[in-house]
Scaffold this active site. Structure first.
Site, PDB file in Angstrom:
ATOM      1  N   ASP B 514       0.866  -1.161   0.000  1.00  0.00           N
ATOM      2  CA  ASP B 514       0.000   0.000   0.000  1.00  0.00           C
ATOM      3  C   ASP B 514       0.916   1.228   0.000  1.00  0.00           C
ATOM      4  O   ASP B 514       2.060   1.137   0.402  1.00  0.00           O
ATOM      5  CB  ASP B 514      -0.875  -0.039   1.259  1.00  0.00           C
ATOM      6  CG  ASP B 514      -1.671   1.220   1.429  1.00  0.00           C
ATOM      7  OD1 ASP B 514      -2.277   1.650   0.443  1.00  0.00           O
ATOM      8  OD2 ASP B 514      -1.689   1.768   2.533  1.00  0.00           O
ATOM      9  N   ASP B 704      -1.812  -0.726   5.893  1.00  0.00           N
ATOM     10  CA  ASP B 704      -1.978  -0.111   7.207  1.00  0.00           C
ATOM     11  C   ASP B 704      -3.428   0.227   7.525  1.00  0.00           C
ATOM     12  O   ASP B 704      -3.725   0.577   8.648  1.00  0.00           O
ATOM     13  CB  ASP B 704      -1.142   1.166   7.301  1.00  0.00           C
ATOM     14  CG  ASP B 704      -1.767   2.293   6.501  1.00  0.00           C
ATOM     15  OD1 ASP B 704      -2.232   2.010   5.390  1.00  0.00           O
ATOM     16  OD2 ASP B 704      -1.799   3.423   7.002  1.00  0.00           O
ATOM     17  N   ASP B 708      -7.178  -1.862   3.406  1.00  0.00           N
ATOM     18  CA  ASP B 708      -6.293  -2.953   3.003  1.00  0.00           C
ATOM     19  C   ASP B 708      -6.677  -4.280   3.665  1.00  0.00           C
ATOM     20  O   ASP B 708      -6.146  -5.327   3.312  1.00  0.00           O
ATOM     21  CB  ASP B 708      -4.843  -2.646   3.422  1.00  0.00           C
ATOM     22  CG  ASP B 708      -4.344  -1.348   2.833  1.00  0.00           C
ATOM     23  OD1 ASP B 708      -4.577  -1.138   1.642  1.00  0.00           O
ATOM     24  OD2 ASP B 708      -3.724  -0.560   3.565  1.00  0.00           O
TER      25      ASP B 708
END
Lengths: 55, 813
Positions: B514, B704, B708
């Site tokens: 990410d 995080d 996600d």
């Protein structure tokens, strides 16, 4: 060797007591959280000196 | 677990530390002459509360939370409503009430100390207990003396905003199941050890001689101890085998149950007849060892369920319903129906999906997109549950609530992804299946070979083979190597929750990263400054009075500059701030907004599009500077990614942020633009990861945020980085407890070493078992040899597991 007939049941009774104690502790939730109590103990020694107010 | 590392380094002598959280006080916040300085209002309040309760001991704790107090200043009135009590509060027979609250902001030991001293701060609270791993607090209070809303406010002001815990019922059931399993393990252990003692004594009797009477006694007692183990804790395997037969699906339990039953029946027959081996020690030990492995596994599989419940707890429990006559009343969120209208104050979380009916504001959608920049919302725009209203009140017409919302669907997907996740074909599992199958075949061959020669003992030889080769050390090899490695990793700041992480990460695969909050710091930072440096203090002066993420970013960027006093400061929501500093009129804000109030453009060449947000500064109605904000890349990211590439990992970026910004970040880190995808919402992330998994890639997802979480659960391994959302931590198999990407490199190195150790363990136990099988097939099962070899192989496996160098603590870094 007839002492065997005393010692053997005795040791089994002790094992039974341990199992019962373990079962009791588990049902009381003693093993639910294995992380926090360790930290709690460390901190109590260092700073938990204030007597809790009763009220 | 310090957050100070994120902050710009500054010479200690000139920085004042916050009296509460020890972080540097921003230059503008220093109050001259005051005995205590604070970095923010939250810390000031918490400090006062702690002092007032006489709990100064908190400031002598060896380890303290180094994080500013971020309370929400909510009233928590909903905590006193009848509907709230009916849902979450239990009335005890003695008149006290108890409840579980999920606290955000719990991080370390000092939190335990402080939360558990709430009874001192608030008379009437009888008991407070915190489970730090799951951030759950158990509270008992006297409703006659104190109200739950007051407890909520106190926790909030200490920096732990409370939320009612939604999963209490399921939690109760699961906890009971877990306890029952642990009791089974304990019972199996006690029985196995006692049987083992008797067996050792019997084996000893082979050498020194033993009265027939005593031997028979030992055999009967062994039978008496093994039978409860077999029918009690061992029933798990019998049940598993039975359903395996019924569903006609080969399962590990089948050969295990077969071996256990064969040993049990033959042992019983031999005990009654008074001759031949009894196998009870093998049966009892096997039950204990296999059950232990299963218990360890069950414990680590709770992550996904935890994540769902914690996320549900973060949703607001009360919504402000707008009646037909325009009045507003609070109702439980669960009772909202499509079509009803709700009022969302600034700072509140939107309770349901809907369409803006009235009002104009900005929404923080980071929960869904990972993008922290607020998004404008006006009449007719769609809004989603779980996003935060930043600027001004909104009236929202509900289109979906509860489970039907987008975040609700996301959480269901997370659960489903965790359930359906592509299994890592565990080496030990496949080996054990293959191994037990061949043992069964060998047992038949043994019986078949011995039958013509020695019919009396043929069956015994076959059962002896089953027992001797039962994979004691093999069953221990995997859980031990993995739990030992996980223990060492935890000490190095890497929390490994899933057992298959080690196997999945040991070989290089595809690392999906990410961007926001993972590769970057996840918050606005000053990246570029064009203009006169002398105006910087003026900017700080007006921004010191604005409560905005960019204001904080200015303060972080220039922590050492003096902050003059500013008068007449006016904040225009979503646009900028103006004020008077030392006689100069200073405006800082959006370029379009500043251009309406001042003339000119910032000095220097116009930069190209780079995904940064510009802010203009005007002094006395002339634009003099431009500050450009972005999300700075983590300092150690480049080096860490280079190291990962060197070990053979391929890297990809998958982010919800704007494609241009994603590509720019990826380029800066040496990742080609083709491997960087932007604009991916949580559903897209999940789809991409599923696609990669389906293509046979070994996918590790690093992220995080909540956005996600589903993708992390669908990947072979999900890794949550330091500072992530609670739900992502809980959904992840690995949580990196120290900041930056360096821990990721250590995770990869550590798992590789742990895998080597695991392989050695398995080789060792297989060699032992092959030897045992050879001896048994030859018809020469000397119980004395078995008695030595059986514990010896297990001891060696245990020893190599604990001594093996897998994860090493951060060396000096």
């Amino acid at each position: 060797m007839s002492i065997m007939y005393v010692i053997l049941p005795l040791s089994l009774v002790m094992a039974l007591v341990a199992v019962i104690a373990f079962r009791w502790a588990t049902r009381k939730g003693q093993f639910d959280d294995l992380e926090t109590p360790a930290w709690r103990a460390v901190l109590d020694d260092d700073a938990g000196r204030e007597p809790p107010k009763t009220g | 677990m310090s957050t100070t590392a994120d902050r710009p380094a500054a010479p200690a002598a000139t920085v004042v530390a916050c009296a509460h959280c020890t972080l540097p006080v921003p230059a503008g916040g220093v109050v001259a002459g005051a005995p205590h300085q604070f970095c923010c209002a939250g810390c000031r309040t918490a400090f006062a509360m702690i002092r007032e309760a006489g709990l100064e001991g908190y400031y002598r704790l060896p380890q303290r939370r180094e994080q500013p107090v971020e309370g929400t200043s909510k009233g928590y009135d909903d905590f006193d409503h009848e509907s709230f009590h009916a849902l979450y509060v239990r009335q005890r027979p003695d008149g006290l009430c108890e409840t579980e609250l999920y606290l955000s902001g719990v991080h370390c030991a000092s939190c335990v100390w402080l939360v558990e001293r709430v009874p001192v701060i608030l008379p009437g609270v009888r008991h407070a207990e915190l489970d730090v791993r799951r951030s759950l607090a158990w509270l008992t209070w006297d409703p006659a003396e104190v109200q739950l809303s007051a407890i909520g406010r106190a926790l909030d002001r200490l920096g732990y905003p409370p939320h009612p815990f939604r999963g209490a019922n399921r939690e109760q059931l699961r906890r009971q199941a877990e306890r029952a399993m642990l009791v089974d393990v304990g019972v199996a252990f006690a029985l196995a050890m006692n049987v083992m003692l008797l067996a050792l004594a019997t084996y000893g009797g082979w050498f020194s001689g033993m009265a027939r009477e005593h031997e028979q006694l030992f055999r009967w007692v062994s039978l008496g101890l093994t039978l409860p183990a077999f029918l009690g804790p061992g029933r798990t395997f019998l049940r598993g085998a039975w359903s395996s037969v019924r569903l006609r699906r080969l399962h590990m339990d089948l050969p295990v149950a077969l071996a256990l039953t064969a040993g049990m029946v033959r042992g019983t027959v031999n005990t009654v007849s008074g001759s031949g081996p009894i196998y009870f020690d093998g049966v009892a030990t096997l039950i204990f060892l296999l059950l232990t492995g299963r218990w360890l596994q069950a414990r680590s599989q709770r992550a996904a369920a935890d994540a769902t419940e914690l996320q549900a707890s973060l949703m607001p429990s009360e919504a402000r319903l707008v009646d037909a006559d325009g009045g507003v009343r609070e109702v439980p969120t669960d009772s909202l129906l499509p079509g009803s209208r709700v009022h969302v104050r600034a700072g509140d979380v939107v309770p349901a999906d809907g369409v803006v009916d009235d009002g104009r504001s900005a929404l923080d959608q980071s929960l869904l997109t990972g993008e922290s920049r607020p998004v404008a919302a006006r009449t007719g725009d769609r809004v989603f549950a779980g996003t935060t209203n930043v600027d001004a009140p909104l009236v929202v017409r509900v289109t979906a609530s509860g489970e039907a919302t987008r975040v609700g669907a996301l959480m269901r997907q997370l659960e489903e992804a965790a359930r359906r996740r592509a299994p890592v074909v565990a080496m030990a599992d496949s080996l054990a299946g293959w191994f037990t199958a061949s043992v069964l075949v060998l047992a038949v061959i043994t019986w078949w070979c011995w039958q013509p020669r020695d019919p009396a003992n043929a069956l015994d030889h076959a059962i002896a083979l089953l027992i001797v080769t039962c994979p004691c050390a093999l069953a221990l090899a995997t859980p031990l190597a993995i739990s030992a490695a996980a223990g060492k990793a935890a000490r190095a700041g890497i929390l490994i929750k899933g057992g298959d992480v080690v196997e999945a990460m040991a070989k290089p695969g595809l690392l999906v990263l990410d961007k926001t909050g993972t590769l970057t710091e996840g918050r606005a930072g000053l990246v570029q400054w064009r203009g006169d440096d002398a105006v910087r203090p003026l900017v700080l002066a007006v921004e010191a009075q604005a409560n905005h993420p960019l204001a904080a970013a200015f303060a972080r960027a220039w922590p050492l500059l003096p902050v003059p006093a500013a008068d007449d400061v006016r904040v225009t929501s979503g646009a900028g701030v103006c004020g008077t500093v030392a006689g100069h009129r200073v405006c800082v804000g959006k370029p379009s907004w500043v251009a309406e109030r001042a003339v000119g453009v910032p000095p220097g060449p116009e930069p190209g599009p780079d995904g940064l947000s510009p802010v203009w500064v005007a002094v006395d109605d002339i634009v003099v500077a431009e500050a450009r904000f972005g999300d700075p890349v983590r300092a150690d990211a480049r080096a860490a990614l280079d190291e990962l590439r060197a070990t053979g990992w391929r890297l990809r970026v998958l982010s919800g942020d704007e494609p241009a910004a994603v590509v720019a970040t990826a380029r800066a880190l040496g990742i080609p633009a083709a491997d960087a995808e932007g604009g991916a919402d949580p559903e897209r992330k999940l789809a991409v990861v599923r696609g990669l998994v389906a293509r046979g890639e070994r996918v590790v997802m690093v992220g995080d945020g909540v956005n996600d979480a589903a993708a992390m659960a669908a990947a072979h391994v999900g890794v949550a980085v330091h500072g992530g959302a609670e739900a992502s931590m809980a959904a992840a198999d690995v949580y990196l407890a120290s900041p930056g990407l360096r821990p990721l490199v250590r995770l990869v190195e550590g798992t590789r070493r742990a895998m080597t150790l695991l392989r050695n363990n398995i080789i060792l136990s297989v060699v032992y078992n092959v030897m045992g099988a050879g001896i048994a097939m030859a018809g020469y099962v000397d119980p004395a040899i078995a008695a030595v070899m059986m514990p010896l192989s297990s001891v060696i496996v245990i020893w190599t597991s604990w001594r093996g160098k897998t994860f090493t603590p951060e060396g000096g870094a």
